[in-house]
Design a protein around this motif. Structure first.
Motif, PDB file in Angstrom:
ATOM      1  N   LYS A  48     105.647  62.657   3.530  1.00  0.00           N
ATOM      2  CA  LYS A  48     106.248  62.189   4.779  1.00  0.00           C
ATOM      3  C   LYS A  48     105.390  61.128   5.475  1.00  0.00           C
ATOM      4  O   LYS A  48     105.767  60.623   6.543  1.00  0.00           O
ATOM      5  N   LEU A  49     104.253  60.783   4.875  1.00  0.00           N
ATOM      6  CA  LEU A  49     103.345  59.806   5.495  1.00  0.00           C
ATOM      7  C   LEU A  49     104.027  58.456   5.644  1.00  0.00           C
ATOM      8  O   LEU A  49     104.704  57.972   4.730  1.00  0.00           O
ATOM      9  N   ASN A  50     103.818  57.835   6.811  1.00  0.00           N
ATOM     10  CA  ASN A  50     104.195  56.420   6.945  1.00  0.00           C
ATOM     11  C   ASN A  50     102.977  55.559   7.285  1.00  0.00           C
ATOM     12  O   ASN A  50     103.074  54.337   7.267  1.00  0.00           O
ATOM     13  N   TRP A  51     101.847  56.204   7.601  1.00  0.00           N
ATOM     14  CA  TRP A  51     100.635  55.451   7.938  1.00  0.00           C
ATOM     15  C   TRP A  51      99.442  56.146   7.289  1.00  0.00           C
ATOM     16  O   TRP A  51      99.143  57.294   7.601  1.00  0.00           O
ATOM     17  N   LEU A  52      98.748  55.422   6.399  1.00  0.00           N
ATOM     18  CA  LEU A  52      97.597  55.988   5.704  1.00  0.00           C
ATOM     19  C   LEU A  52      96.425  55.025   5.810  1.00  0.00           C
ATOM     20  O   LEU A  52      96.466  53.914   5.294  1.00  0.00           O
ATOM     21  N   TYR A  53      95.385  55.479   6.521  1.00  0.00           N
ATOM     22  CA  TYR A  53      94.181  54.661   6.708  1.00  0.00           C
ATOM     23  C   TYR A  53      92.990  55.384   6.105  1.00  0.00           C
ATOM     24  O   TYR A  53      92.460  56.339   6.678  1.00  0.00           O
ATOM     25  N   LEU A  54      92.564  54.930   4.921  1.00  0.00           N
ATOM     26  CA  LEU A  54      91.409  55.499   4.227  1.00  0.00           C
ATOM     27  C   LEU A  54      90.406  54.402   3.863  1.00  0.00           C
ATOM     28  O   LEU A  54      89.742  54.469   2.828  1.00  0.00           O
ATOM     29  N   SER A  55      90.289  53.398   4.704  1.00  0.00           N
ATOM     30  CA  SER A  55      89.325  52.324   4.462  1.00  0.00           C
ATOM     31  C   SER A  55      87.906  52.793   4.787  1.00  0.00           C
ATOM     32  O   SER A  55      87.701  53.584   5.717  1.00  0.00           O
ATOM     33  N   ASN A  56      86.961  52.314   4.004  1.00  0.00           N
ATOM     34  CA  ASN A  56      85.539  52.546   4.289  1.00  0.00           C
ATOM     35  C   ASN A  56      85.209  54.028   4.453  1.00  0.00           C
ATOM     36  O   ASN A  56      84.606  54.450   5.434  1.00  0.00           O
ATOM     37  N   CYS A  57      85.609  54.809   3.464  1.00  0.00           N
ATOM     38  CA  CYS A  57      85.275  56.241   3.515  1.00  0.00           C
ATOM     39  C   CYS A  57      84.808  56.746   2.156  1.00  0.00           C
ATOM     40  O   CYS A  57      85.015  57.907   1.806  1.00  0.00           O
ATOM     41  N   SER A  58      84.201  55.844   1.367  1.00  0.00           N
ATOM     42  CA  SER A  58      83.502  56.194   0.123  1.00  0.00           C
ATOM     43  C   SER A  58      84.426  56.638  -1.003  1.00  0.00           C
ATOM     44  O   SER A  58      84.028  57.444  -1.853  1.00  0.00           O
ATOM     45  N   LEU A  59      85.647  56.128  -1.048  1.00  0.00           N
ATOM     46  CA  LEU A  59      86.514  56.395  -2.192  1.00  0.00           C
ATOM     47  C   LEU A  59      86.053  55.577  -3.389  1.00  0.00           C
ATOM     48  O   LEU A  59      85.602  54.438  -3.233  1.00  0.00           O
ATOM     49  N   GLN A  60      86.180  56.146  -4.575  1.00  0.00           N
ATOM     50  CA  GLN A  60      85.774  55.430  -5.776  1.00  0.00           C
ATOM     51  C   GLN A  60      86.748  55.723  -6.909  1.00  0.00           C
ATOM     52  O   GLN A  60      87.586  56.623  -6.824  1.00  0.00           O
ATOM     53  N   GLY A  61      86.630  54.918  -7.971  1.00  0.00           N
ATOM     54  CA  GLY A  61      87.531  55.091  -9.101  1.00  0.00           C
ATOM     55  C   GLY A  61      88.852  54.384  -8.895  1.00  0.00           C
ATOM     56  O   GLY A  61      89.029  53.599  -7.951  1.00  0.00           O
ATOM     57  N   PRO A  62      89.818  54.630  -9.739  1.00  0.00           N
ATOM     58  CA  PRO A  62      91.102  53.906  -9.675  1.00  0.00           C
ATOM     59  C   PRO A  62      92.025  54.415  -8.573  1.00  0.00           C
ATOM     60  O   PRO A  62      91.885  55.535  -8.078  1.00  0.00           O
ATOM     61  N   ILE A  63      92.967  53.552  -8.211  1.00  0.00           N
ATOM     62  CA  ILE A  63      94.058  53.968  -7.318  1.00  0.00           C
ATOM     63  C   ILE A  63      95.099  54.667  -8.189  1.00  0.00           C
ATOM     64  O   ILE A  63      95.629  54.062  -9.123  1.00  0.00           O
ATOM     65  N   PRO A  64      95.401  55.924  -7.917  1.00  0.00           N
ATOM     66  CA  PRO A  64      96.345  56.650  -8.788  1.00  0.00           C
ATOM     67  C   PRO A  64      97.738  56.039  -8.758  1.00  0.00           C
ATOM     68  O   PRO A  64      98.195  55.541  -7.726  1.00  0.00           O
ATOM     69  N   ALA A  65      98.394  56.100  -9.900  1.00  0.00           N
ATOM     70  CA  ALA A  65      99.778  55.606  -9.972  1.00  0.00           C
ATOM     71  C   ALA A  65     100.686  56.395  -9.047  1.00  0.00           C
ATOM     72  O   ALA A  65     101.703  55.881  -8.563  1.00  0.00           O
ATOM     73  N   GLU A  66     100.320  57.661  -8.770  1.00  0.00           N
ATOM     74  CA  GLU A  66     101.137  58.514  -7.903  1.00  0.00           C
ATOM     75  C   GLU A  66     101.220  58.009  -6.476  1.00  0.00           C
ATOM     76  O   GLU A  66     101.989  58.560  -5.670  1.00  0.00           O
ATOM     77  N   ILE A  67     100.451  56.964  -6.139  1.00  0.00           N
ATOM     78  CA  ILE A  67     100.561  56.382  -4.805  1.00  0.00           C
ATOM     79  C   ILE A  67     101.994  55.925  -4.552  1.00  0.00           C
ATOM     80  O   ILE A  67     102.453  55.858  -3.409  1.00  0.00           O
ATOM     81  N   GLY A  68     102.712  55.655  -5.637  1.00  0.00           N
ATOM     82  CA  GLY A  68     104.109  55.236  -5.514  1.00  0.00           C
ATOM     83  C   GLY A  68     105.018  56.320  -5.002  1.00  0.00           C
ATOM     84  O   GLY A  68     106.169  56.046  -4.615  1.00  0.00           O
TER      85      GLY A  68
END
Length: 731
Positions: free
Chosen positions: A187-207
């Motif tokens: 149900k998300l319409n706004w996702l802010y995860l900048s500059n919080c030490s994420l690493q690795g690939p962006i999952p395809a499930e982001i779709g």
């Protein structure tokens, strides 16, 4: 039920109701006490004789219970007592964002089970964030830039299936792959995860997050390609992926994001062309700079009706820019520098009169600067250097009132600087070197009172130097070399040299010493460069100069240059000392080694001056006794590698100094140049330490407080200024 029983129940209910009311008042007054250090009157209404529903920032429900606490951006400081706050049983909104709160966020926050809105972002909390898995009713969670660190409890999010907005960015969390728990929040319409030490690939499930209108994952350590499934997010209004380590091309399917207005994937390692961008017709801002993108800028960008910002610099783009680029909307900014773009500058980017920045340097643009920019009164930065532009600068550009930089250097631009430059009151930097500009500099240039840097070198300017340029109080850099100016620098110029440090105070006044040494080093390096440049020019025009400057009389034939000998007379090569001088080891380019004796000069009291560069002559020009004795001794030696070196005369040494330096300073210049040679040795280990340089500068005393008056005819007079004399720059 009897009347008595009914009355008793009503009494008990009112008692409980009253007790709850009393408890809520106490909770808020306790909260006020915890925020007592706040510099604000927002809590002035929080007093016991007021109803809690009348407190500033408090909203009550229909039963007059506290429902919301909204105190964001109120200059609050202090701590939050969650064990107390969460006693407010009807509380569904807690908002303290953008304050200066500190302390830890305690696990008692879990007791606020009815919260739907939680904002603790942009504060100064510390420690790790607790698990908040019991807050399953949350719809809005804003914890960005709260100050927390460590491992974030991503598993807490799994039950928050009603989340609409999630903002956890700007934290020094422990590095983690993209959290799978987030991918389930459909149900998300706004996702802010900048500059919080994420690493690795962006999952395809982001779709799967098809409701997103804003996705921000910038400033992490994300790698791999942008998944093609991101093209499923067709409601996206904003997509921010900048400053990661993403590779590959802009994904196929990106064209489906037809609602996208803000797109930024700058500072990555993307390659390939921009063909997918041409379908994003609603773009307002396009940021693709600092990648490895290639190919042409799509012609369709010229028809984008909302585009106001375009940054494509530091790529490998080729071809022309669309002619109508930026002509439809209130265009603001373009930077396409450091590419291989060709063709003319689009003429209508300031058509709406709103443009502030035009940066197109280091490309292959051709043609003339469009005359339309002479009317762009909002323009603040105009940079088109390092291209192949021709023609003249439209007159009005010189005088644009808000312009703070004009950079047109390294083109083929002709014509004059026009008088309207006097209207450029904000102009601080003018770079116009290496063009074909000509004519006289207008006196009005002094009316552009903000000038800090002017570089007009390597042009064809002529005429007299404007007398008024001395009125530019902020000017620190002026380069006019390689033009055709005539006459001398106008008016009387007074130069002050203030003593850098006093020997009696050098160990107390550390700040002065550091500043002085830094300035002295710059002067030395500049002097050194000028000295050898002029010396080289003199050598080029007078091949006999070396023979006149140094007298080499080898005892046997030896292939060596004077420079090889002179450059080796330094402390690092010292191998012996004698009564009249030092002996230095000299390694020739041929591989042979020499031992060279440097004869000391004597002062009027017969004392040795080991650091002297003056010739070995007596007071009246005759040779010193030490020199005569040394020659006699050396002459008796028949070693195959004995070489005698001798300065011819003081006059010859001074002849190496630039003739434009006033006579009163030539001896000082010789001594400072000698120190400069030591300071700029090719190998760092051969350069003197700071302590030695300071000592040499003290003995040379180059910063002695003097006043030099240079008159119009070029003559100079040096007047010593007393220590207590006030220096007045207007003298």
């Amino acid at each position: 039920m009897s009347l008595a029983s009914s009355s008793l129940c009503l009494f008990l209910f009112l008692s409980i109701f009253s007790c709850i009311k009393s408890d809520e008042l106490q909770v808020l007054l306790t909260l006020k006490t915890a925020l007592q250090g706040s510099n604000t009157d927002v809590l002035a209404s929080w007093v016991s004789n007021n109803h809690v529903c009348d407190f500033t920032g408090i909203t009550c429900n229909s039963d007059n219970f506290v429902k919301e606490i909204e105190l964001s951006n109120q200059q609050l400081t202090g701590t939050l007592l969650f064990d107390s706050i969460c006693q407010l049983q009807s509380l569904d909104k807690l908002s303290f964002g953008f304050n200066s709160l500190y302390g830890t966020i305690s696990k008692e926050l879990n007791n606020c089970t009815k919260l739907q809105y939680l904002d603790l972002g942009n504060n100064g909390f510390s420690g790790s964030f607790p698990s908040i898995s019991s807050l399953s009713e949350l719809r809005y969670l804003y914890l960005n830039n709260s100050g927390c660190s460590g491992v974030f409890p991503w598993a807490s999010l799994e039950k928050m299936t009603n989340l609409i907005s999630l903002s956890l960015g700007d934290h020094n969390f422990s590095p983690t792959p993209f959290p799978v728990e987030v991918l389930k929040l459909t149900k998300l319409n706004w996702l802010y995860l900048s500059n919080c030490s994420l690493q690795g690939p962006i999952p395809a499930e982001i779709g799967n997050l098809g409701g997103l209108i804003s996705l921000e994952l910038s400033a992490n350590n994300l790698t791999g390609e942008i998944p093609t499934d991101i093209g499923k997010l067709n409601k996206l209004w904003q997509l921010e992926l900048y400053q990661n380590r993403l590779t590959g091309q802009l994904p196929v399917g990106l064209r489906n994001l037809t609602n996208l207005q803000l797109f930024d994937v700058s500072t990555n390692f993307l390659e390939g062309n921009l063909s997918e961008v041409r379908f994003l017709t609603k773009l307002v801002s396009l940021q693709l700079f600092e990648n490895q993108l290639s190919g042409e800028v799509p012609a369709e960008l010229g028809q984008f009706k909302k585009l106001v910002n375009l940054s494509l610099y530091s790529n490998q783009l080729t071809g022309p820019l669309p002619k109508e680029l930026g002509s439809w909307a209130d265009f603001d900014f373009i930077d396409v520098s450091e590419n291989f773009l060709t063709g003319p500058i689009p003429p209508d980017m300031c058509k709406k009169g709103t443009m502030k920045g035009l940066l197109m340097l280091q490309n292959k643009f051709t043609g003339e600067i469009p005359a339309s920019y002479a009317n762009c009164l909002t323009l603040e930065r105009f940079r088109v250097s390092k291209n192949s532009l021709t023609g003249t600068v439209p007159a009005g550009i010189w005088g644009l009132p808000n312009l703070n930089i004009i950079d047109i250097e390294l083109n083929q631009i002709e014509g004059p600087i026009t008088k309207d430059i006097g209207n450029a009151k904000a102009l601080a930097q003018l770079y116009a070197a290496n063009n074909r500009l000509s004519g006289e500099l207008p006196e009005e240039i002094s009316e552009a009172s903000s000038f800090v840097t002017i570089d007009l070198s390597n042009n064809q300017f002529s005429g007299k130097f404007p007398a008024s340029i001395g009125d530019l109080k902020h000017l620190s850099t002026l380069k006019l070399q390689n033009n055709m100016f005539s006459g001398s620098i106008p008016n009387q110029t007074i130069i002050f040299f203030k003593r850098c440090s006093q020997k009696s105070k050098i160990s107390k006044d550390v700040l002065t010493l550091i500043i002085c040494f830094a300035l002295g080093t710059v002067i030395l390096l500049v002097s050194f460069a000028c000295f050898f440049y002029l010396k080289k020019r003199e050598k080029d025009h007078d091949p006999s100069l070396k023979e006149e400057s140094w007298n080499m009389k080898p005892f046997r034939e030896l292939v060596a240059s004077e420079d090889e000998i002179i450059d080796s007379i330094k402390q690092e090569n010292l191998i012996g000392k004698g009564g009249s001088g030092n002996v230095y080891k000299v390694m020739l380019s041929s591989g042979k080694e020499l031992a060279v004796k440097h004869i000391w000069n004597s002062d009027t009291n017969g004392l040795k001056r080991a650091r002297s560069t003056t010739p070995i002559l007596g007071k009246r020009g005759g040779k010193s006794q030490e020199f005569e004795a040394e020659v006699q001794t050396l002459s008796s030696i028949r070693h195959v590698n004995v070489v005698k070196l001798n300065f011819n005369s003081k006059k010859r040494v001074l002849s190496l100094v630039d003739s434009r330096i006033p006579e009163v300073f030539k001896e000082d210049a010789v001594e400072i140049l000698r120190i400069a040679v030591l300071c700029t040795a090719r190998q760092p280990v051969k350069r003197p330490t700071m302590r030695i340089v300071v000592q040499m500068l003290e003995e040379a005393d180059p910063c002695k407080l003097v006043r030099i008056v240079i008159s119009k005819d070029g003559t100079a007079k040096k007047i010593e200024v007393k220590e207590n004399e006030k220096i007045n720059s207007s003298a």
